[in-house]
Design a protein around this motif. Structure first.
Motif, PDB file in Angstrom:
ATOM      1  N   PRO A 224      30.801  40.699  61.234  1.00  0.00           N
ATOM      2  CA  PRO A 224      31.675  41.233  60.360  1.00  0.00           C
ATOM      3  C   PRO A 224      32.432  40.523  59.545  1.00  0.00           C
ATOM      4  CG  PRO A 224      32.667  41.293  62.691  1.00  0.00           C
ATOM      5  CD  PRO A 224      31.457  40.547  62.717  1.00  0.00           C
ATOM      6  N   CYS A 225      32.634  41.071  58.255  1.00  0.00           N
ATOM      7  CA  CYS A 225      33.751  40.211  57.244  1.00  0.00           C
ATOM      8  C   CYS A 225      34.376  41.454  56.503  1.00  0.00           C
ATOM      9  CB  CYS A 225      32.850  39.623  56.302  1.00  0.00           C
ATOM     10  SG  CYS A 225      32.067  37.953  57.240  1.00  0.00           S
ATOM     11  N   LEU A 226      35.464  41.162  56.004  1.00  0.00           N
ATOM     12  CA  LEU A 226      36.154  41.918  55.157  1.00  0.00           C
ATOM     13  C   LEU A 226      36.125  41.908  53.692  1.00  0.00           C
ATOM     14  CD1 LEU A 226      37.309  42.138  58.271  1.00  0.00           C
ATOM     15  CD2 LEU A 226      39.222  43.164  57.365  1.00  0.00           C
ATOM     16  N   PHE A 227      36.065  42.691  52.904  1.00  0.00           N
ATOM     17  CA  PHE A 227      35.909  42.318  51.299  1.00  0.00           C
ATOM     18  C   PHE A 227      36.876  43.278  50.774  1.00  0.00           C
ATOM     19  CE2 PHE A 227      31.965  41.027  53.022  1.00  0.00           C
ATOM     20  CZ  PHE A 227      31.520  39.901  52.338  1.00  0.00           C
ATOM     21  N   ILE A 228      37.319  42.936  49.720  1.00  0.00           N
ATOM     22  CA  ILE A 228      38.381  43.818  48.968  1.00  0.00           C
ATOM     23  C   ILE A 228      37.462  44.163  47.615  1.00  0.00           C
ATOM     24  CG2 ILE A 228      40.577  43.641  47.365  1.00  0.00           C
ATOM     25  CD1 ILE A 228      41.571  41.512  49.047  1.00  0.00           C
ATOM     26  N   VAL A 229      37.544  45.400  47.723  1.00  0.00           N
ATOM     27  CA  VAL A 229      36.570  46.229  46.739  1.00  0.00           C
ATOM     28  C   VAL A 229      37.249  46.903  45.654  1.00  0.00           C
ATOM     29  CG1 VAL A 229      34.556  47.688  46.143  1.00  0.00           C
ATOM     30  CG2 VAL A 229      34.503  46.401  48.416  1.00  0.00           C
ATOM     31  N   PRO A 230      37.490  46.625  44.438  1.00  0.00           N
ATOM     32  CA  PRO A 230      38.261  47.332  43.566  1.00  0.00           C
ATOM     33  C   PRO A 230      37.966  48.860  43.227  1.00  0.00           C
ATOM     34  CG  PRO A 230      37.739  45.077  42.609  1.00  0.00           C
ATOM     35  CD  PRO A 230      36.847  45.354  43.873  1.00  0.00           C
ATOM     36  N   ARG A 231      38.574  49.900  42.966  1.00  0.00           N
ATOM     37  CA  ARG A 231      38.297  51.107  43.097  1.00  0.00           C
ATOM     38  C   ARG A 231      37.245  51.259  41.691  1.00  0.00           C
ATOM     39  NH1 ARG A 231      43.085  55.154  42.140  1.00  0.00           N
ATOM     40  NH2 ARG A 231      43.229  53.696  40.126  1.00  0.00           N
ATOM     41  N   ASP A 232      37.392  50.488  40.743  1.00  0.00           N
ATOM     42  CA  ASP A 232      36.244  50.630  39.627  1.00  0.00           C
ATOM     43  C   ASP A 232      35.340  49.645  39.489  1.00  0.00           C
ATOM     44  OD1 ASP A 232      37.681  48.583  39.120  1.00  0.00           O
ATOM     45  OD2 ASP A 232      38.716  49.145  37.237  1.00  0.00           O
ATOM     46  N   ALA A 233      34.920  49.086  40.768  1.00  0.00           N
ATOM     47  CA  ALA A 233      33.739  48.145  40.853  1.00  0.00           C
ATOM     48  C   ALA A 233      32.371  48.877  40.627  1.00  0.00           C
ATOM     49  CB  ALA A 233      33.953  47.449  42.164  1.00  0.00           C
ATOM     50  N   PRO A 234      31.735  48.400  39.472  1.00  0.00           N
ATOM     51  CA  PRO A 234      30.348  49.007  39.106  1.00  0.00           C
ATOM     52  C   PRO A 234      29.534  48.989  40.462  1.00  0.00           C
ATOM     53  CG  PRO A 234      30.993  47.424  37.512  1.00  0.00           C
ATOM     54  CD  PRO A 234      31.963  47.281  38.561  1.00  0.00           C
TER      55      PRO A 234
END
Length: 386
Positions: A182-192
């Motif tokens: 497992p790894c944690l990623f910050i995904v912006p709301r408007d990411a394509p």
């Protein structure tokens, strides 16, 4: 409450947050949910007073406290009828994980905003086919040069529409063993490639639930939180506060329902005396109060262990607290509705919607059965059943 268990500062915090909660109350939250809005005014006021970031480091604008303080805030808002569900997710899970494991750049970018309420972050772990089995998470991240590419689905993710980003739990291939970790990623709301669809819930809440699709979402290397090899540790560092805060949410709701029932039982008169004079009415309410108090004690123990850095001890206590609080909440709400009789099912008295809401604490973020599995296996040393 004795200062042996809570300090004078904690008692003062309780009183101050209770006063804020009472300025808004359940009518406010019900109206906001009915209109399809969000409790922005309450969120902003709680932030301005320093309550939302009370657990985050002072150097990033937080209060420098811990989950003990943050759980008090959520419990007292809940007891006033206006809990903020996103507190469980944004400052408690995401704020904790970033404060403990994030890079300096991630801390600078996120913690001040999470602390002052100007930014929020959602948390995405649950998947349609994995349920409580985090080993079956199929959202994967693969390297492409310096970037990461995420693919997968998540379900029952709260508040994605209002969150600036979602902390997504994915899995990467371990170069040494070939197994997924497992790894944690910050995904912006408007990411394509990052899309969401709302789940139609029977629950009357301002915070909506979403199904998420990650279709080859490209992220820079800076989106990975902390060290790729510490994923599991980071994940559990976020899940213990989640369980403690869910306990606070449940205890607050149970206290709110119980207070309504007690008020009603003191004044409602059918024969010669108020119905609260009858033991069949009074005793179940007293029992509900005892169970809520016991659950709160375990929540305080869990928060203290967590804030002291005892992750193992906190894991056991946080699971127990969440279990006890959920059971106490469901029973308190049920008894409160029953005490009011037909009035308990009217919109005017506002208790009926809590029947559905109280069940959430038994189901999420982990079911009571999985907690019993944890305790029987980890604490009692019984053979693992799954």
């Amino acid at each position: 409450m004795s200062t042996v268990i809570e300090t004078e500062e904690h008692n003062a915090l309780r009183a101050a947050v209770a006063a804020l909660g009472q300025r808004y109350g359940r009518d406010y939250l019900t109206r906001v949910a009915r209109e399809g809005g969000h409790p922005d005014e309450l969120w902003a006021d709680a932030a301005k007073l320093g309550y939302l970031g009370v657990n985050l480091p002072e150097e990033y604008g937080g209060g420098g406290g811990g989950i003990a303080e943050l759980s008090i805030v959520l419990e007292e808002l809940g007891a006033a009828g206006s809990p903020l569900l996103m507190m469980v997710v944004s400052p408690a899970i995401c704020g904790t994980v970033i404060a403990r494991f994030g890079t300096d750049a991630q801390k600078q970018a996120w913690l001040p905003g999470l602390a002052d309420g100007s930014r929020t972050m959602a948390f995405g772990i649950t998947e349609p086919d994995a349920g409580s089995n985090s080993h079956r998470i199929t959202t994967t991240a693969r390297r492409d040069g310096d970037d990461w590419i995420l693919t997968g689905r998540k379900v029952f993710i709260s508040g994605v529409d209002i969150a600036d980003a979602t902390l997504i739990v994915g899995r990467t291939e371990d170069a040494r063993t070939g197994s997924l970790k497992p790894c944690l990623f910050i995904v912006p709301r408007d990411a394509p490639g990052f899309t969401r669809s709302v789940i139609d819930m029977e629950l009357a809440a301002a915070e909506k639930q979403f199904e998420l699709t990650l279709d080859d979402v490209r992220l820079p290397s800076s989106a990975l939180v902390g060290d790729e090899d510490a994923g599991l540790l980071q994940l559990f560092a976020g899940l213990n506060p989640e369980r403690i805060m869910t306990a606070a949410f449940a205890i607050g709701m149970g206290r709110y329902a119980l207070a309504k029932a007690v008020d009603y039982a003191k004044t409602r008169q059918v024969w010669k005396a108020p119905i609260g004079a009858h033991q069949a009415v009074a005793h179940p309410l007293a029992q509900a109060h005892i169970e809520l108090e016991l659950a709160r004690l375990m929540m305080q123990k869990a928060a203290r262990l967590y804030d002291a850095g005892d992750d193992m001890g906190a894991g056991e206590a946080a699971n127990m607290a969440k279990y006890a609080a959920a059971e106490a909440c469901v029973r308190a709400v049920d008894q409160a509705v029953h005490t009011l009789g037909g009035n308990g099912l009217t919109r005017e008295y506002g208790l009926a919607s809590l029947i559905t809401a109280s069940r959430v604490s038994r189901i999420a973020p982990v079911s009571r059965e999985m907690i019993l599995n944890f305790i029987s296996h980890q604490t009692l040393g019984l053979p693992k059943s799954y």
